[in-house]
Enzyme design. Sequence first.
Site, PDB file in Angstrom:
ATOM      1  N   GLU A  31       0.853  -1.075  -0.069  1.00  0.00           N
ATOM      2  CA  GLU A  31       0.070   0.085   0.177  1.00  0.00           C
ATOM      3  C   GLU A  31       0.800   1.218  -0.098  1.00  0.00           C
ATOM      4  O   GLU A  31       1.643   1.243   0.801  1.00  0.00           O
ATOM      5  CB  GLU A  31      -0.956  -0.056   1.363  1.00  0.00           C
ATOM      6  CG  GLU A  31      -1.658   1.223   1.553  1.00  0.00           C
ATOM      7  CD  GLU A  31      -2.434   1.767   0.355  1.00  0.00           C
ATOM      8  OE1 GLU A  31      -3.291   1.266  -0.397  1.00  0.00           O
ATOM      9  OE2 GLU A  31      -2.365   2.974  -0.030  1.00  0.00           O
ATOM     10  N   ILE A  47     -23.018   2.821   2.318  1.00  0.00           N
ATOM     11  CA  ILE A  47     -24.244   2.251   2.376  1.00  0.00           C
ATOM     12  C   ILE A  47     -23.924   0.623   1.821  1.00  0.00           C
ATOM     13  O   ILE A  47     -23.172   0.590   0.912  1.00  0.00           O
ATOM     14  CB  ILE A  47     -25.252   2.818   1.326  1.00  0.00           C
ATOM     15  CG1 ILE A  47     -25.380   4.233   1.579  1.00  0.00           C
ATOM     16  CG2 ILE A  47     -26.522   2.069   1.354  1.00  0.00           C
ATOM     17  CD1 ILE A  47     -25.868   4.899   2.944  1.00  0.00           C
ATOM     18  N   HIS A  49     -25.740  -1.581   0.079  1.00  0.00           N
ATOM     19  CA  HIS A  49     -26.896  -1.583  -0.988  1.00  0.00           C
ATOM     20  C   HIS A  49     -27.532  -2.865  -1.116  1.00  0.00           C
ATOM     21  O   HIS A  49     -27.078  -3.884  -1.045  1.00  0.00           O
ATOM     22  CB  HIS A  49     -26.630  -1.251  -2.330  1.00  0.00           C
ATOM     23  CG  HIS A  49     -25.944   0.429  -2.505  1.00  0.00           C
ATOM     24  ND1 HIS A  49     -26.833   1.320  -2.404  1.00  0.00           N
ATOM     25  CD2 HIS A  49     -24.683   0.978  -2.525  1.00  0.00           C
ATOM     26  CE1 HIS A  49     -26.378   2.528  -2.556  1.00  0.00           C
ATOM     27  NE2 HIS A  49     -24.954   2.132  -2.688  1.00  0.00           N
ATOM     28  N   ARG A 310     -14.631   8.102  -7.137  1.00  0.00           N
ATOM     29  CA  ARG A 310     -14.990   6.707  -7.443  1.00  0.00           C
ATOM     30  C   ARG A 310     -14.118   6.311  -8.848  1.00  0.00           C
ATOM     31  O   ARG A 310     -13.781   6.782  -9.924  1.00  0.00           O
ATOM     32  CB  ARG A 310     -16.633   6.679  -8.198  1.00  0.00           C
ATOM     33  CG  ARG A 310     -17.620   7.400  -7.173  1.00  0.00           C
ATOM     34  CD  ARG A 310     -18.722   7.165  -8.036  1.00  0.00           C
ATOM     35  NE  ARG A 310     -19.749   7.827  -7.172  1.00  0.00           N
ATOM     36  CZ  ARG A 310     -20.267   9.091  -7.086  1.00  0.00           C
ATOM     37  NH1 ARG A 310     -19.256  10.115  -7.620  1.00  0.00           N
ATOM     38  NH2 ARG A 310     -21.087   9.781  -6.454  1.00  0.00           N
ATOM     39  N   CYS A 395     -11.068  12.559  23.806  1.00  0.00           N
ATOM     40  CA  CYS A 395     -11.590  13.183  22.913  1.00  0.00           C
ATOM     41  C   CYS A 395     -13.026  13.394  23.724  1.00  0.00           C
ATOM     42  O   CYS A 395     -13.579  12.198  23.679  1.00  0.00           O
ATOM     43  CB  CYS A 395     -11.888  12.564  21.492  1.00  0.00           C
ATOM     44  SG  CYS A 395     -13.389  13.136  20.607  1.00  0.00           S
ATOM     45  N   CYS A 397     -15.853  14.968  22.777  1.00  0.00           N
ATOM     46  CA  CYS A 397     -17.060  14.998  22.057  1.00  0.00           C
ATOM     47  C   CYS A 397     -17.788  13.596  21.522  1.00  0.00           C
ATOM     48  O   CYS A 397     -18.798  13.430  21.664  1.00  0.00           O
ATOM     49  CB  CYS A 397     -16.798  15.743  20.584  1.00  0.00           C
ATOM     50  SG  CYS A 397     -15.974  17.512  20.606  1.00  0.00           S
ATOM     51  N   CYS A 432     -16.359  19.484  17.900  1.00  0.00           N
ATOM     52  CA  CYS A 432     -14.956  20.409  17.826  1.00  0.00           C
ATOM     53  C   CYS A 432     -14.060  20.133  16.652  1.00  0.00           C
ATOM     54  O   CYS A 432     -13.169  20.875  16.355  1.00  0.00           O
ATOM     55  CB  CYS A 432     -14.478  20.745  19.150  1.00  0.00           C
ATOM     56  SG  CYS A 432     -13.244  19.362  19.722  1.00  0.00           S
TER      57      CYS A 432
HETATM   58  C1  LIG Z   1     -18.369   9.181  -3.572  1.00  0.00           C
HETATM   59  C2  LIG Z   1     -18.534   7.634  -3.294  1.00  0.00           C
HETATM   60  C3  LIG Z   1     -19.638   7.114  -2.839  1.00  0.00           C
HETATM   61  C4  LIG Z   1     -19.534   5.571  -2.736  1.00  0.00           C
HETATM   62  N1  LIG Z   1     -20.700   4.888  -1.911  1.00  0.00           N
HETATM   63  C5  LIG Z   1     -20.703   3.649  -1.804  1.00  0.00           C
HETATM   64  C6  LIG Z   1     -21.696   3.093  -0.978  1.00  0.00           C
HETATM   65  O1  LIG Z   1     -22.448   3.867  -0.379  1.00  0.00           O
HETATM   66  N2  LIG Z   1     -21.751   1.698  -1.203  1.00  0.00           N
HETATM   67  C7  LIG Z   1     -20.969   0.993  -1.833  1.00  0.00           C
HETATM   68  O2  LIG Z   1     -21.185  -0.384  -1.910  1.00  0.00           O
HETATM   69  N3  LIG Z   1     -19.883   1.675  -2.501  1.00  0.00           N
HETATM   70  C8  LIG Z   1     -19.839   2.691  -2.487  1.00  0.00           C
HETATM   71  N4  LIG Z   1     -18.846   3.557  -3.368  1.00  0.00           N
HETATM   72  C9  LIG Z   1     -17.699   2.694  -3.931  1.00  0.00           C
HETATM   73  C10 LIG Z   1     -16.767   2.027  -3.069  1.00  0.00           C
HETATM   74  O3  LIG Z   1     -16.271   3.160  -2.245  1.00  0.00           O
HETATM   75  C11 LIG Z   1     -15.628   1.729  -3.972  1.00  0.00           C
HETATM   76  O4  LIG Z   1     -16.106   0.674  -4.966  1.00  0.00           O
HETATM   77  C12 LIG Z   1     -14.405   0.657  -3.070  1.00  0.00           C
HETATM   78  O5  LIG Z   1     -14.069   1.575  -1.731  1.00  0.00           O
HETATM   79  C13 LIG Z   1     -13.362   0.311  -3.921  1.00  0.00           C
HETATM   80  O6  LIG Z   1     -12.073  -0.112  -3.145  1.00  0.00           O
HETATM   81  P1  LIG Z   1     -10.879  -0.330  -3.566  1.00  0.00           P
HETATM   82  O7  LIG Z   1     -10.324  -1.187  -2.818  1.00  0.00           O
HETATM   83  O8  LIG Z   1     -11.107  -0.904  -4.909  1.00  0.00           O
HETATM   84  O9  LIG Z   1     -10.270   0.981  -3.840  1.00  0.00           O
HETATM   85  P2  LIG Z   1      -9.411   2.132  -2.762  1.00  0.00           P
HETATM   86  O10 LIG Z   1     -10.102   2.068  -1.585  1.00  0.00           O
HETATM   87  O11 LIG Z   1      -9.291   3.345  -3.577  1.00  0.00           O
HETATM   88  O12 LIG Z   1      -8.155   1.234  -2.719  1.00  0.00           O
HETATM   89  C14 LIG Z   1      -7.128   1.159  -3.341  1.00  0.00           C
HETATM   90  C15 LIG Z   1      -5.675   1.546  -2.637  1.00  0.00           C
HETATM   91  O13 LIG Z   1      -4.578   1.209  -3.718  1.00  0.00           O
HETATM   92  C16 LIG Z   1      -3.617   2.153  -3.450  1.00  0.00           C
HETATM   93  N5  LIG Z   1      -2.665   2.344  -4.474  1.00  0.00           N
HETATM   94  C17 LIG Z   1      -2.976   2.758  -5.790  1.00  0.00           C
HETATM   95  N6  LIG Z   1      -1.752   2.707  -6.358  1.00  0.00           N
HETATM   96  C18 LIG Z   1      -0.916   2.180  -5.661  1.00  0.00           C
HETATM   97  C19 LIG Z   1       0.364   1.575  -6.058  1.00  0.00           C
HETATM   98  N7  LIG Z   1       0.994   1.839  -7.309  1.00  0.00           N
HETATM   99  N8  LIG Z   1       1.216   0.937  -5.055  1.00  0.00           N
HETATM  100  C20 LIG Z   1       0.621   0.858  -3.919  1.00  0.00           C
HETATM  101  N9  LIG Z   1      -0.588   0.953  -3.679  1.00  0.00           N
HETATM  102  C21 LIG Z   1      -1.426   1.464  -4.519  1.00  0.00           C
HETATM  103  C22 LIG Z   1      -4.222   3.161  -2.671  1.00  0.00           C
HETATM  104  O14 LIG Z   1      -3.388   4.100  -2.227  1.00  0.00           O
HETATM  105  C23 LIG Z   1      -5.472   2.684  -2.225  1.00  0.00           C
HETATM  106  O15 LIG Z   1      -5.415   2.651  -0.864  1.00  0.00           O
HETATM  107  C24 LIG Z   1     -18.506   4.742  -3.397  1.00  0.00           C
HETATM  108  C25 LIG Z   1     -17.639   5.408  -3.926  1.00  0.00           C
HETATM  109  C26 LIG Z   1     -17.529   6.642  -4.004  1.00  0.00           C
HETATM  110  C27 LIG Z   1     -16.147   7.530  -4.311  1.00  0.00           C
END
Ligand SMILES: Cc1cc2nc3c(=O)[nH]c(=O)nc-3n(C[C@H](O)[C@H](O)[C@H](O)COP(=O)(O)OP(=O)(O)OC[C@H]3O[C@@H](n4cnc5c(N)ncnc54)[C@H](O)[C@@H]3O)c2cc1C
Length: 478
Positions: A31, A47, A49, A310, A395, A397, A432
């Site tokens: 990471e 959420i 879903h 996203r 904390c 709060c 706060c």
């Molecule tokens: C505004 C918003 C609302 C959403 N609401 C929902 C919801 O309500 N319900 C739902 O089911 N989903 C929701 N989603 C979708 C959900 O958040 C994502 O699908 C999910 O978090 C994706 O997870 P991930 O592990 O793929 O990505 P991330 O959490 O982004 O993890 C990827 C990781 O890879 C690391 N990384 C990247 N490049 C490298 C590299 N070269 N070397 C080492 N590490 C690296 C990054 O630092 C990061 O920590 C929402 C997303 C957004 C943005």
Amino acid sequence: MYDVVIIGGGVIGGNIARELSKYKLEVCMIEKEEDVSCGCSKANSGIVHGGYADTPGTLKSELCVKGNRMFADLEKDLNFGYRETGSLVLAFSDEEKEHLEKLYNDGIENGVRGLKIIDGEEVIKMEPRLNKEVKWALYCSDAGVCSPYEFTIALIENAIKNGMELRLSEEVIGLEKSGDIFKVKTNKCVIESRYVINAAGVYSDKVSKMIGVDTFDIIPRKGEYIIFNKDQAYLVNKVIFQVPTKKGKGILVTTTYHGNLLIGPDAEQVAHKDDVSTDEKSLREIVDSARKSVSGFDMKKALTSFAGVRPTSSTKDFIVEETDVKGFLNVTGDSPGLTSSPAIAKKVIGILRDSGLKLEENNHFIAYRKPIFIKKDRDFKGDINAIDPKKHIICRCEAVTEAEIVDALNREIKICSIDAIKRRTRAGMGTCQGAFCRPRVRKLIAETLNIKEEDVGGLAPRSSDLHNRVKRMDIMKL
Ligand SMILES: Cc1cc2nc3c(=O)[nH]c(=O)nc-3n(C[C@H](O)[C@H](O)[C@H](O)COP(=O)(O)OP(=O)(O)OC[C@H]3O[C@@H](n4cnc5c(N)ncnc54)[C@H](O)[C@@H]3O)c2cc1C
């Protein structure tokens, strides 16, 4: 030499890590940030879903429904914070009712349980503070809310307890394959592995291209939110959506797992993948839109605004597949990626098995993970002194005790920042916003880890200047 390297410590990487730790495998997660859950897994709606909003036949529709059904058991094991609340999609006109019918039919086809269309009277019986103009709603009993960053932290802590290695502050900058072995080049060293899983979120297209797989692009789409004090949470019990727009699920109003009122997100394509800025125009639109569902929130009680990006794929669906480079898997998805993440991980295990990875059960696997933070909301019946015999509240709060912060610092994931403590204990998330506790948290981290106070990391870059904005925008009066 590892069996599997996972690139990315978000909720998708975290679920895969925990599933893999059920087998006798050498697994390493890389990471780039100083903690896990620093990407979009920390900044979303939280959420869980129901699964009616995704087009039948897509991976999203299949994995969202499966993932949703796994949350209750995961919560029993991992104590990250999940509550089934149910959700409502509101319709204010006949035209909008047609949308509800489509969502209902799609939901039935996707296998969603507990769906029904109800009339305005029943809606107001369920949620008396909603806009009385509501004519119908799609009710889904199976939706819920969770604490997304605590979920990610819990999964990865548990995977480490069961043998996984986590390398923080290490960025993957190159990938090569020589024979059956991958060479994963980071900014610190070269790591060898038989399989590589790309779970790099918004950067998954970049990582995929490192090994020559150029099958998709990630189009970053930002979503902004406003979060309110807990005294505003009386307004809604369920997750309240409006009918979806072309841009997505629209603005929701919900009470978070920890009891704050949350409104948002919008959806805006952005040029930079790390753009988590917030702006007045979006915030105004969010407030206006949320007020269509429930108008009673008090803008003076807004705590802060934040945004997440996203990882929307150009393929318009999740990507969960072994690529043409044998042993290299792309696993990425935008919403509902959080809900689907446990089912995505199960699918990945199947792909690895089919690809020839030997999966021998780890008989020493420990499923349970002790909570760090004891939830202290209006339902808290316990004795805070029992949590911390020294009776040290750090904390005020959020009533976070010294014992909870020290516990967070002594866990499987080695952390050293005020931000990391905030995500694990809620210190600084209250009224706060850390003005009182931040210096105390810094001091306690330094004392516990035996380091200098200036070496303690601070907060992640913040986008919010909400109070001044609220004044400028004059939205309190609207
Ligand atoms: C505004 C918003 C609302 C959403 N609401 C929902 C919801 O309500 N319900 C739902 O089911 N989903 C929701 N989603 C979708 C959900 O958040 C994502 O699908 C999910 O978090 C994706 O997870 P991930 O592990 O793929 O990505 P991330 O959490 O982004 O993890 C990827 C990781 O890879 C690391 N990384 C990247 N490049 C490298 C590299 N070269 N070397 C080492 N590490 C690296 C990054 O630092 C990061 O920590 C929402 C997303 C957004 C943005």
